[in-house]
Write a protein that holds these residues in place. Structure first.
Motif, short mmCIF file in Angstrom:
data_model
loop_
_atom_site.label_atom_id
_atom_site.label_comp_id
_atom_site.label_asym_id
_atom_site.label_seq_id
_atom_site.Cartn_x
_atom_site.Cartn_y
_atom_site.Cartn_z
N TYR A 259 -39.64 -50.27 -63.92
CA TYR A 259 -40.30 -49.32 -64.80
C TYR A 259 -41.83 -49.43 -64.75
O TYR A 259 -42.53 -48.73 -65.48
CB TYR A 259 -39.82 -49.50 -66.24
CG TYR A 259 -38.69 -48.58 -66.61
CD1 TYR A 259 -38.88 -47.46 -67.41
CD2 TYR A 259 -37.40 -48.83 -66.14
CE1 TYR A 259 -37.84 -46.61 -67.73
CE2 TYR A 259 -36.34 -47.99 -66.45
CZ TYR A 259 -36.57 -46.87 -67.25
OH TYR A 259 -35.53 -46.03 -67.57
N THR A 262 -43.64 -46.09 -64.07
CA THR A 262 -43.46 -45.18 -65.20
C THR A 262 -44.34 -45.59 -66.37
O THR A 262 -45.02 -44.76 -66.99
CB THR A 262 -41.99 -45.16 -65.64
OG1 THR A 262 -41.18 -44.67 -64.56
CG2 THR A 262 -41.79 -44.28 -66.87
N GLY A 291 -41.07 -33.72 -56.81
CA GLY A 291 -40.22 -34.32 -55.80
C GLY A 291 -40.94 -34.96 -54.63
O GLY A 291 -40.30 -35.41 -53.68
N SER A 295 -42.15 -41.15 -58.34
CA SER A 295 -42.68 -40.98 -59.70
C SER A 295 -42.88 -39.51 -60.06
O SER A 295 -43.42 -39.22 -61.13
CB SER A 295 -44.00 -41.73 -59.83
OG SER A 295 -44.96 -41.21 -58.92
N THR A 297 -40.29 -37.05 -59.86
CA THR A 297 -39.07 -36.31 -60.18
C THR A 297 -39.25 -35.64 -61.53
O THR A 297 -40.15 -35.97 -62.30
CB THR A 297 -37.86 -37.26 -60.25
OG1 THR A 297 -38.07 -38.18 -61.35
CG2 THR A 297 -37.69 -38.04 -58.96
N GLN A 299 -37.47 -35.97 -64.07
CA GLN A 299 -37.26 -36.95 -65.13
C GLN A 299 -38.51 -37.82 -65.32
O GLN A 299 -38.89 -38.14 -66.46
CB GLN A 299 -36.05 -37.82 -64.81
CG GLN A 299 -34.72 -37.09 -64.82
CD GLN A 299 -34.41 -36.40 -63.49
OE1 GLN A 299 -35.20 -36.47 -62.55
NE2 GLN A 299 -33.23 -35.77 -63.41
N SER A 300 -39.14 -38.21 -64.23
CA SER A 300 -40.36 -39.02 -64.33
C SER A 300 -41.50 -38.24 -64.97
O SER A 300 -42.24 -38.76 -65.81
CB SER A 300 -40.79 -39.52 -62.95
OG SER A 300 -39.89 -40.46 -62.44
N THR A 356 -36.35 -43.76 -60.51
CA THR A 356 -36.67 -42.36 -60.21
C THR A 356 -36.23 -41.41 -61.31
O THR A 356 -36.67 -40.26 -61.33
CB THR A 356 -35.99 -41.93 -58.89
OG1 THR A 356 -34.57 -42.11 -59.00
CG2 THR A 356 -36.52 -42.76 -57.72
N ARG A 357 -35.38 -41.88 -62.21
CA ARG A 357 -34.93 -41.05 -63.33
C ARG A 357 -35.06 -41.84 -64.63
O ARG A 357 -34.07 -42.17 -65.27
CB ARG A 357 -33.49 -40.58 -63.12
CG ARG A 357 -33.35 -39.57 -61.98
CD ARG A 357 -31.89 -39.20 -61.73
NE ARG A 357 -31.78 -38.11 -60.77
CZ ARG A 357 -31.88 -38.25 -59.46
NH1 ARG A 357 -32.10 -39.48 -58.94
NH2 ARG A 357 -31.78 -37.20 -58.66
N LYS A 359 -35.66 -43.01 -68.44
CA LYS A 359 -35.29 -42.48 -69.75
C LYS A 359 -36.43 -42.75 -70.74
O LYS A 359 -37.04 -43.82 -70.72
CB LYS A 359 -34.02 -43.14 -70.26
CG LYS A 359 -32.82 -43.07 -69.31
CD LYS A 359 -32.31 -41.66 -69.19
CE LYS A 359 -31.02 -41.63 -68.33
NZ LYS A 359 -30.52 -40.26 -68.15
#
Length: 389
Positions: A259, A262, A291, A295, A297, A299-300, A356-357, A359
């Motif tokens: 993480y 992120t 894409g 970092s 995506t 979600q990111s 990559t995803r 939360k």
């Protein structure tokens, strides 16, 4: 006019035409930006209806003036013109001297901005074309695909005659869309994002994050160099350089390694929003492209965007391919500097397998593991270095 061959540059505006009652505001800012872009050259800029005139320049400065005009947003096109008095005799005499001998076909395009001129545009084109044909037997008229076009722009006092149009950058004058804070890295993407944001009228400030001593002084200088390269497009701005060293050390010590990126990007967005409030910027701009890397995506992007409480985040490159971004970087002259092999803060403590995803809940949980996290964020902004570009 004593010197019939005196050169001027006729500068045409773009989307400003669509602004109705607000057009004066846009033209005033464009006038300011043109004068600013031409600093360092000797010239005079004059504002006229729906256009600008650059005059009183030396031949030695002409190439620099044209290059700099080509970087001013809000300029649709411009032409190097010859100028004469606005009567048919002067227009005809000057036009005859500008006919090239290595061309075979031509047409005349006239624009009569002064409606008091005794001929309308079509009549002027027809009359002038006929006189040119009579004086130059090697020529013939081709209205559809001529070898050259002679443009005549009739003004109130003077008329401008030219044969070439140089396309400008288009867009809106910088400063007409408000003030944004750009996250500027040493990579390929963010300098391109800066120029594209400026094209839509945003005045910029920039923030750069470094993690010295894990990143070098050369890496910081590279970003300053990139800022200088884009400044002819963006105008002058302030670059705020912020250290994330202590934050990254804390992420590395207390948090799950996957993480780390992120958490760093969330910290960057928090710091950027805080600085934006202080300098009265109205949005945050970055160079993310969906894409492109782990970092980036959806979600990111969502995980990092979620910490921005109020300001919009603008991503000019979000749907661009990397090849498209590289072509723009080459066009804006940033590419060769961007690929210099100096690391940035995102490469410090780089995990072997970044998530990559991510939360949001997990990101928040990791941040809570850091002692005095808010104090570290506050300290980062207190040690900011400001560079005027």
């Amino acid at each position: 006019m004593n010197n019939q061959m005196n050169k001027h540059i006729l500068v045409r505006v773009g989307e400003i035409f669509l602004k109705g009652k607000n057009k004066n505001f846009f033209e005033t800012l464009l006038f300011r930006n043109i004068k600013s872009a031409l600093k360092g050259t000797e010239q005079t800029v004059r504002r006229e209806r729906n256009r600008f005139i650059v005059c009183d320049f030396s031949e030695e400065d002409l190439d620099n003036i044209l290059t700099n005009l080509g970087k001013v947003f809000g300029v649709h096109s411009f032409s190097v013109c010859h100028v004469c008095e606005s009567n048919y005799e002067s227009i005809n005499a000057l036009a005859q001297t500008l006919v090239p001998f290595d061309k075979k076909t031509f047409r005349v395009n006239s624009n009569r901005s002064d409606k008091r001129f005794p001929m309308n545009s079509m009549e002027l084109s027809r009359e002038l074309g006929g006189d040119i044909l009579n004086a130059h037997s090697h020529l013939s008229v081709d209205l559809h695909n001529p070898d050259f076009i002679l443009f005549v722009d009739v003004g109130t006092e003077f008329s401008y005659i030219y044969s070439d149009k140089i396309m400008g950058m288009g867009g809106m004058p910088v400063g007409t869309a408000g003030h944004g804070l750009l996250l500027l890295s040493g990579g390929i993407d963010s300098p391109v994002a800066a120029v594209l944001a400026s094209k839509r009228g945003l005045e910029l400030s920039a923030i750069h994050f470094h993690s010295y001593p894990y990143t070098s002084e050369q890496a910081k200088q590279k970003v300053i160099d990139l800022a200088k390269i884009i400044s002819p497009y963006t105008g002058s701005f302030k670059l705020y350089i912020v250290s994330t060293t202590k934050l990254q050390e804390a992420f590395n010590k207390h948090c799950e390694s996957s993480y780390a990126i992120t958490l760093l990007r969330r910290a960057m967005m928090r710091l950027s929003e805080e600085l934006a409030f202080k300098i009265k910027a109205e949005c945050i701009i970055n160079g993310e492209s969906l894409g492109q890397v782990a970092s980036q995506t959806i979600q990111s992007i969502g995980a990092t965007n979620s910490v921005v409480n109020t300001l919009p985040v603008i991503r000019p490159l979000i749907c661009f391919d990397k090849s498209e971004i590289i072509e723009l970087a080459k066009k804006f002259d940033t590419y060769e500097t961007s690929i210099l092999p100096f690391e940035d803060c995102c490469t410090a403590f780089l995990p072997s397998s970044p998530v990559t995803r991510p939360k949001n809940e997990k990101s928040e949980k990791e941040e809570k593991r850091i002692p005095n996290y808010d104090d570290l964020l506050k300290e980062a902004l207190e040690t900011v270095e400001i560079v005027k570009i």
